[in-house]
Design a protein around this motif. Sequence first.
Motif, mmCIF file in Angstrom:
data_model
loop_
_atom_site.group_PDB
_atom_site.id
_atom_site.type_symbol
_atom_site.label_atom_id
_atom_site.label_comp_id
_atom_site.label_asym_id
_atom_site.label_seq_id
_atom_site.Cartn_x
_atom_site.Cartn_y
_atom_site.Cartn_z
ATOM 1 N N LEU A 1 0.859 -1.086 -0.184
ATOM 2 C CA LEU A 1 0.024 0.038 -0.016
ATOM 3 C C LEU A 1 0.984 1.222 0.172
ATOM 4 C CD1 LEU A 1 -2.530 -0.937 2.807
ATOM 5 C CD2 LEU A 1 -2.853 -0.908 0.118
ATOM 6 N N LEU A 2 0.324 2.375 -0.679
ATOM 7 C CA LEU A 2 1.109 3.561 -0.595
ATOM 8 C C LEU A 2 0.339 4.528 0.091
ATOM 9 C CD1 LEU A 2 3.228 5.410 -2.011
ATOM 10 C CD2 LEU A 2 1.519 6.046 -3.686
ATOM 11 N N THR A 3 1.073 5.224 1.170
ATOM 12 C CA THR A 3 0.488 6.002 1.981
ATOM 13 C C THR A 3 1.059 7.484 1.897
ATOM 14 O OG1 THR A 3 0.295 4.170 3.916
ATOM 15 C CG2 THR A 3 0.189 6.536 4.529
ATOM 16 N N LEU A 4 -0.151 8.392 1.534
ATOM 17 C CA LEU A 4 0.460 9.981 1.493
ATOM 18 C C LEU A 4 0.068 10.571 2.869
ATOM 19 C CD1 LEU A 4 -0.718 10.267 -2.252
ATOM 20 C CD2 LEU A 4 1.450 9.711 -1.386
ATOM 21 N N ILE A 5 1.016 11.238 3.651
ATOM 22 C CA ILE A 5 0.712 11.779 4.879
ATOM 23 C C ILE A 5 1.030 13.429 4.501
ATOM 24 C CG2 ILE A 5 1.285 11.771 7.026
ATOM 25 C CD1 ILE A 5 2.391 9.282 6.703
ATOM 26 N N VAL A 6 -0.113 14.098 5.052
ATOM 27 C CA VAL A 6 -0.015 15.572 5.040
ATOM 28 C C VAL A 6 0.011 16.079 6.556
ATOM 29 C CG1 VAL A 6 -0.973 17.721 4.232
ATOM 30 C CG2 VAL A 6 -0.955 15.857 2.811
ATOM 31 N N THR A 7 0.777 16.857 6.997
ATOM 32 C CA THR A 7 0.527 17.018 8.541
ATOM 33 C C THR A 7 0.999 18.410 8.757
ATOM 34 O OG1 THR A 7 1.745 14.796 9.090
ATOM 35 C CG2 THR A 7 1.828 16.719 10.781
ATOM 36 N N ASP A 8 0.048 19.329 9.615
ATOM 37 C CA ASP A 8 0.239 20.617 9.704
ATOM 38 C C ASP A 8 0.465 20.948 11.362
ATOM 39 O OD1 ASP A 8 -2.425 21.732 10.698
ATOM 40 O OD2 ASP A 8 -2.898 20.676 8.823
ATOM 41 N N ASN A 9 0.792 22.083 11.693
ATOM 42 C CA ASN A 9 0.722 22.520 13.138
ATOM 43 C C ASN A 9 -0.261 23.532 13.362
ATOM 44 O OD1 ASN A 9 2.267 24.634 11.773
ATOM 45 N ND2 ASN A 9 3.755 24.898 13.490
ATOM 46 N N GLY A 10 -1.316 23.572 12.626
ATOM 47 C CA GLY A 10 -2.572 24.563 12.636
ATOM 48 C C GLY A 10 -3.177 24.439 13.976
ATOM 49 N N LYS B 1 -10.516 -0.706 -1.283
ATOM 50 C CA LYS B 1 -9.227 -0.827 -0.664
ATOM 51 C C LYS B 1 -8.522 0.749 -0.346
ATOM 52 C CE LYS B 1 -8.713 -4.571 -4.022
ATOM 53 N NZ LYS B 1 -7.800 -5.059 -5.279
ATOM 54 N N ALA B 2 -8.979 1.745 -0.740
ATOM 55 C CA ALA B 2 -8.542 2.958 -0.129
ATOM 56 C C ALA B 2 -9.155 3.450 0.964
ATOM 57 C CB ALA B 2 -8.783 3.989 -1.500
ATOM 58 N N LYS C 1 -4.336 11.254 6.447
ATOM 59 C CA LYS C 1 -3.381 10.102 5.898
ATOM 60 C C LYS C 1 -4.139 9.491 4.859
ATOM 61 C CE LYS C 1 -1.084 7.561 8.542
ATOM 62 N NZ LYS C 1 -0.702 6.497 9.644
ATOM 63 N N LEU C 2 -3.669 9.382 3.615
ATOM 64 C CA LEU C 2 -4.424 8.474 2.416
ATOM 65 C C LEU C 2 -3.657 7.493 2.133
ATOM 66 C CD1 LEU C 2 -4.734 11.606 -0.074
ATOM 67 C CD2 LEU C 2 -6.478 10.892 1.704
ATOM 68 N N THR C 3 -4.407 6.220 2.192
ATOM 69 C CA THR C 3 -3.890 5.013 1.875
ATOM 70 C C THR C 3 -4.627 4.461 0.498
ATOM 71 O OG1 THR C 3 -3.422 4.586 4.174
ATOM 72 C CG2 THR C 3 -3.288 2.625 2.916
ATOM 73 N N ILE C 4 -3.589 4.243 -0.398
ATOM 74 C CA ILE C 4 -4.160 3.780 -1.716
ATOM 75 C C ILE C 4 -3.556 2.386 -1.832
ATOM 76 C CG2 ILE C 4 -4.890 5.795 -2.309
ATOM 77 C CD1 ILE C 4 -2.559 6.024 -3.860
ATOM 78 N N PRO C 5 -4.005 1.303 -2.618
ATOM 79 C CA PRO C 5 -3.296 0.146 -3.327
ATOM 80 C C PRO C 5 -2.414 0.570 -4.344
ATOM 81 C CG PRO C 5 -5.616 0.228 -4.278
ATOM 82 C CD PRO C 5 -5.440 1.444 -3.272
ATOM 83 N N ILE C 6 -1.176 -0.294 -4.436
ATOM 84 C CA ILE C 6 -0.380 0.234 -5.591
ATOM 85 C C ILE C 6 -0.462 -0.930 -6.729
ATOM 86 C CG2 ILE C 6 2.147 -0.145 -6.029
ATOM 87 C CD1 ILE C 6 2.973 0.476 -3.249
ATOM 88 N N HIS C 7 -0.615 -0.260 -7.784
ATOM 89 C CA HIS C 7 -0.898 -0.732 -9.323
ATOM 90 C C HIS C 7 0.557 -0.882 -9.837
ATOM 91 C CE1 HIS C 7 -5.049 -1.240 -8.167
ATOM 92 N NE2 HIS C 7 -5.171 0.164 -8.370
ATOM 93 N N GLU C 8 0.525 -1.352 -10.903
ATOM 94 C CA GLU C 8 1.587 -1.479 -11.960
ATOM 95 C C GLU C 8 1.990 -0.057 -12.254
ATOM 96 O OE1 GLU C 8 0.803 -2.864 -15.588
ATOM 97 O OE2 GLU C 8 -1.054 -1.372 -16.136
ATOM 98 N N VAL C 9 3.486 -0.012 -12.355
ATOM 99 C CA VAL C 9 4.295 1.085 -12.506
ATOM 100 C C VAL C 9 3.986 1.711 -14.003
ATOM 101 C CG1 VAL C 9 6.576 2.124 -12.681
ATOM 102 C CG2 VAL C 9 5.965 0.539 -10.838
ATOM 103 N N ILE C 10 3.802 3.256 -14.063
ATOM 104 C CA ILE C 10 3.690 4.048 -15.128
ATOM 105 C C ILE C 10 5.114 4.084 -15.703
ATOM 106 C CG2 ILE C 10 2.977 5.994 -16.228
ATOM 107 C CD1 ILE C 10 0.565 5.997 -14.435
#
Length: 587
Positions: free
Chosen positions: A513-522, A560-561, A576-585
């Motif tokens: 799984l590919l995890t994209l994380i955005v964090t702020d101190n707001g 899956k997401a 935090k966004l979690t998405i399945p990893i498919h084939e590479v472009i």
Amino acid sequence: MKHFFRKMSLKQRLWVSFVLLTVVCISATGTYVSVFFSHEMELQATKTSQDTLNRTAQVLDERLRNIVVLVSTLMMGEPFQQTMKDVQGDSGNNYFYHLSQMQTAFAQLMVADQSIDTVLLHTPIGEFYPTENSRSGRAFEDTLLYDKINTVNGPWNMLWVPGHDEELFRRGNPVISLIIKPLFENPVASTYVIVNIREEYLEKLIMSNRSETSINQLIIDRKGQGVLSSINNPVNDNSRIYEQSGDDSKGNFEYRNASGELFLVNYAALGMNPDWAIVGYQSKSELLRPISRMRWTILTIMGACVLLALIMSSMLSELLLKPLFKLRNLMMKVERNKLDVRFESAFEDEISQVGHKFNRMLEQIQELLEEVKVSEQAKRKSEIKALQAQIDPHFLYNTLNTIYWKSEMEESQAVGEMIVSLSLLFRLGLNNGKEITTLRQELEHVEQYLKLQAMCYPDLFRYEIKPAEDSLLAYPVLKIVLQPLVENSILHGFQELPHQGRIVIEAIEADGLLTLIVTDNGTGMDAAQVERLLNHPPDKLDSYALANVRSRLKLYYGEKAAMELYSEPGVATTVKLTIPIHEVIHE
């Protein structure tokens, strides 16, 4: 009774059932028609009233916006700017010179918009106004307008004052007032541009946009007070009206006044001043008066239909019985998903025609089942694109405005950098019309957006995009999923933050799984409450950012997401966004 019914022949039972069914159906239909027409008439009246209010609000907004633009043009003029320089220097030696120079600008303002009654520039070195108007002996500090300025909490640049008698000049007309702080390089204390707008002109605008004479309209503010003093109010309880309207920009509800009379109420907030809303009233009893006559007509028709049903049911039962049973048996087979059955009959009566239509319907169902399989995927893609189109690029105005002012200040290097970033942002966002991009391009897209926002809001925040592993950069991801999250942090997390904000973006891989994380101190949020709000319909949400991203992820990746929210106000807020990893472009 049950024993007696069982001893009847099938024909007799069909006759009795047909008569009972006819009576019940006609009674239900008559009741439904009465209720339906009442409801539809109410809905149509509400819609018509809302459309009228929306048009009126649009016309008023255009008029008020035109006045604001004219005043802004006045303030950018050379006479005004020269006057402000003397005001800032506390030099009143050139007062009469500036007063003379401002006359042309004042005259142009008054000619450009006939709704403007009077205009006054109040400064510490004196007041400037069209000399053709006779100034009252009342000091500005003794007026209602000055009291309004002193009651405002927090910073402001533009203030609207509800209807009142004009106090600055001897005209004394009922007006609403616009108070604007001057546009100048450095703030000038105790300096205001006051524009008085005639109430009678605004009343004519409201009356000219009324499509129904039964609709009464007025303007109220957040305290439930009338904005235009001369418009009559049939309800006389504005505060309760405003409480029921809530914070929505427009809508409708039913309202019962103190005397028990029921009204249909529509409201629409003004874009130029959301604290003001146009409210429309209709008496529900007058609106639905024709329905009472309709009900008597329906009762008469019902009686005639019941009598006719008694006569016709006996005749039709014999004719319909045999082919009807045959058709019913075929339908029962269709219920068991046997779509290959067909109705056959030597007759050409109505039941046979229904049977042939039934055959055609089965053929169409089989065709549609095949088409649905093909169209479902296309529909899913269309929904993704529709959701993606909702992403609001409202930052574009601020970006272009910043570019303009930096060009005015001859910061050519900054202008060039912003134009390049904006160009890259659009190119990466368009992505040649494709829904999927690579992680590398998605990170570059959000980086260009952050660059632009950082230049639009200097010192508001800093950001860091942690380097991702090279093997991750070519992974395919749904485009524009990070930018709405970053935008949410800037608009809602940093605006009231006492210190500089910080945004950190990172991408990691774990368990396929590919995890994209955005964090702020707001300033943070109530994560549990936001999760509940995300389950509401889209038209009930104040912000589409989180809901939009989650909807697009679900449409494309399915279950899956996932999107997870964590927040500790003032310390860290993480999406935090979690998405399945498919084939590479392969690029």
